[in-house]
Design an enzyme around this catalytic site. Structure first.
Site, PDB file in Angstrom:
ATOM      1  N   MET A   1      11.052  50.914  43.938  1.00 20.67           N
ATOM      2  CA  MET A   1      11.073  49.928  42.848  1.00 20.67           C
ATOM      3  C   MET A   1      10.253  50.440  41.661  1.00 20.67           C
ATOM      4  O   MET A   1       9.257  51.138  41.852  1.00 20.67           O
ATOM      5  CB  MET A   1      10.504  48.585  43.324  1.00 20.67           C
ATOM      6  CG  MET A   1      11.578  47.664  43.886  1.00 20.67           C
ATOM      7  SD  MET A   1      10.913  46.052  44.303  1.00 20.67           S
ATOM      8  CE  MET A   1      10.800  45.300  42.673  1.00 20.67           C
TER       9      MET A   1
ATOM     10  N   ASP B   1      24.776  48.900  40.534  1.00 23.17           N
ATOM     11  CA  ASP B   1      23.317  48.795  40.660  1.00 23.17           C
ATOM     12  C   ASP B   1      22.973  48.018  41.921  1.00 23.17           C
ATOM     13  O   ASP B   1      23.787  47.256  42.437  1.00 23.17           O
ATOM     14  CB  ASP B   1      22.712  48.124  39.421  1.00 23.17           C
ATOM     15  CG  ASP B   1      21.224  48.451  39.267  1.00 23.17           C
ATOM     16  OD1 ASP B   1      20.724  49.366  39.968  1.00 23.17           O
ATOM     17  OD2 ASP B   1      20.545  47.803  38.439  1.00 23.17           O
ATOM     18  N   GLU B   2      21.772  48.235  42.421  1.00 17.28           N
ATOM     19  CA  GLU B   2      21.285  47.580  43.646  1.00 17.28           C
ATOM     20  C   GLU B   2      22.241  47.835  44.813  1.00 17.28           C
ATOM     21  O   GLU B   2      22.522  46.925  45.613  1.00 17.28           O
ATOM     22  CB  GLU B   2      21.095  46.069  43.415  1.00 17.28           C
ATOM     23  CG  GLU B   2      20.167  45.717  42.262  1.00 17.28           C
ATOM     24  CD  GLU B   2      18.678  45.981  42.528  1.00 17.28           C
ATOM     25  OE1 GLU B   2      18.338  46.484  43.626  1.00 17.28           O
ATOM     26  OE2 GLU B   2      17.877  45.711  41.626  1.00 17.28           O
TER      27      GLU B   2
HETATM   28  P1  ADP Z   1      14.102  50.275  39.016  1.00 19.43           P
HETATM   29  O1  ADP Z   1      15.535  49.944  38.708  1.00 19.43           O
HETATM   30  O2  ADP Z   1      13.933  51.634  39.671  1.00 19.43           O
HETATM   31  O3  ADP Z   1      13.388  49.209  39.799  1.00 19.43           O
HETATM   32  P2  ADP Z   1      13.738  49.867  36.183  1.00 19.43           P
HETATM   33  O4  ADP Z   1      14.639  50.867  35.523  1.00 19.43           O
HETATM   34  O5  ADP Z   1      14.215  48.455  36.241  1.00 19.43           O
HETATM   35  O6  ADP Z   1      13.310  50.403  37.623  1.00 19.43           O
HETATM   36  O7  ADP Z   1      12.341  49.814  35.425  1.00 19.43           O
HETATM   37  C1  ADP Z   1      11.578  50.953  35.092  1.00 19.43           C
HETATM   38  C2  ADP Z   1      10.493  50.486  34.136  1.00 19.43           C
HETATM   39  O8  ADP Z   1       9.562  49.662  34.841  1.00 19.43           O
HETATM   40  C3  ADP Z   1       9.637  51.575  33.548  1.00 19.43           C
HETATM   41  O9  ADP Z   1      10.209  52.192  32.433  1.00 19.43           O
HETATM   42  C4  ADP Z   1       8.370  50.796  33.145  1.00 19.43           C
HETATM   43  O10 ADP Z   1       8.556  50.204  31.878  1.00 19.43           O
HETATM   44  C5  ADP Z   1       8.326  49.670  34.149  1.00 19.43           C
HETATM   45  N1  ADP Z   1       7.272  49.796  35.190  1.00 19.43           N
HETATM   46  C6  ADP Z   1       6.563  48.756  35.710  1.00 19.43           C
HETATM   47  N2  ADP Z   1       5.747  49.179  36.702  1.00 19.43           N
HETATM   48  C7  ADP Z   1       5.919  50.502  36.835  1.00 19.43           C
HETATM   49  C8  ADP Z   1       5.360  51.525  37.693  1.00 19.43           C
HETATM   50  N3  ADP Z   1       4.456  51.239  38.632  1.00 19.43           N
HETATM   51  N4  ADP Z   1       5.810  52.787  37.547  1.00 19.43           N
HETATM   52  C9  ADP Z   1       6.701  53.080  36.590  1.00 19.43           C
HETATM   53  N5  ADP Z   1       7.274  52.186  35.752  1.00 19.43           N
HETATM   54  C10 ADP Z   1       6.884  50.901  35.864  1.00 19.43           C
HETATM   55 MG    MG Z   2      16.790  48.437  39.302  1.00 24.46          MG
END
Ligand code: ADP
Ligand code: MG
Length: 197
Positions: free
Chosen positions: A28, A98-99
């Site tokens: 995540m 996604d997901e």
């Molecule tokens: P995922 O789909 O992998 O969960 P997202 O693309 O939705 O990730 O979100 C990535 C964004 O989350 C980053 O660009 C940053 O702005 C934010 N973010 C919040 N917490 C963190 C973290 N611990 N590490 C990196 N990015 C983070």
């Molecule tokens: Mg995501």
């Protein structure tokens, strides 16, 4: 023979010659959704027809959009079962999912079918669940993909690259769809495995 590029009108969409599967996998907050949206936007710039799907279980933020933690967003369709994707993706050149970890196992065969029909399939999902175990159909999707990108977040304990998702609550349900406060990205060395009952 295809029409040479120089003879095509500039407004014509650039059709993909062959299909493929790309997987974006990580914990995540590692930027999977951002990266998915980035690739799909570039396809839209190339005037390719793009369709994006997500499973109904993920109702965070928006019902008809895929939204990243950083508020990047793109229009999507919500589906209950992977089998719905085939008909809805028929006219698409590029398909985003996604997901993907929340989809049924049928998603693997469907991605293969679409790629075999010449479509570019881009799939994002969690590689591991909160217990650190491979998540749903993701291992098989990674196996059949031509391209696999592993994304990492920032560990909230150490600032190191994070590959694990730490659940911050005591729930033992596999799926707790939540916001940032329920989960934390962690480096392997800072990840605490939940105690099995
Ligand atoms: P995922 O789909 O992998 O969960 P997202 O693309 O939705 O990730 O979100 C990535 C964004 O989350 C980053 O660009 C940053 O702005 C934010 N973010 C919040 N917490 C963190 C973290 N611990 N590490 C990196 N990015 C983070
Ligand atoms: Mg995501």
């Amino acid at each position: 023979m295809n029409t040479p590029f120089t003879e095509r009108p500039a407004t014509e969409r650039h059709v993909l010659p062959y299909g493929s599967i790309e997987v974006i996998a990580g914990c995540m907050f590692s930027g999977k959704t951002e990266e998915l949206i980035r690739r799909l936007r570039r396809s839209q710039i190339a005037k390719q027809r793009v369709e994006i799907f997500k499973p109904i279980i993920d109702d965070r933020y928006s019902a008809t959009e895929v939204v990243s933690h950083s508020q990047h967003r793109i229009e999507s369709r919500v589906v209950k079962h992977s089998s719905e994707i085939v008909a809805l993706a028929q006219d698409a050149d590029v398909i985003g999912v996604d997901e993907a970890q929340f989809f049924d196992d049928g998603i693997v065969e469907i991605c293969e079918k679409l790629a075999n029909e010449g479509k570019r399939v881009i799939v994002a999902g969690l590689d591991l669940d909160y217990r650190g175990k491979p998540f749903g159909p993701m291992p098989n999707l990674m196996a059949v993909a031509e391209y696999v990108t592993k994304t990492m977040a920032v560990c909230m304990q150490s600032g190191l690259p994070a590959s694990r998702t730490q659940r911050m609550t005591n729930s033992h349900e596999l799926v707790v769809v939540g916001h940032g406060d329920q989960y934390e990205a962690r480096h392997r060395a800072f990840y605490e495995s939940p105690i099995e009952e």
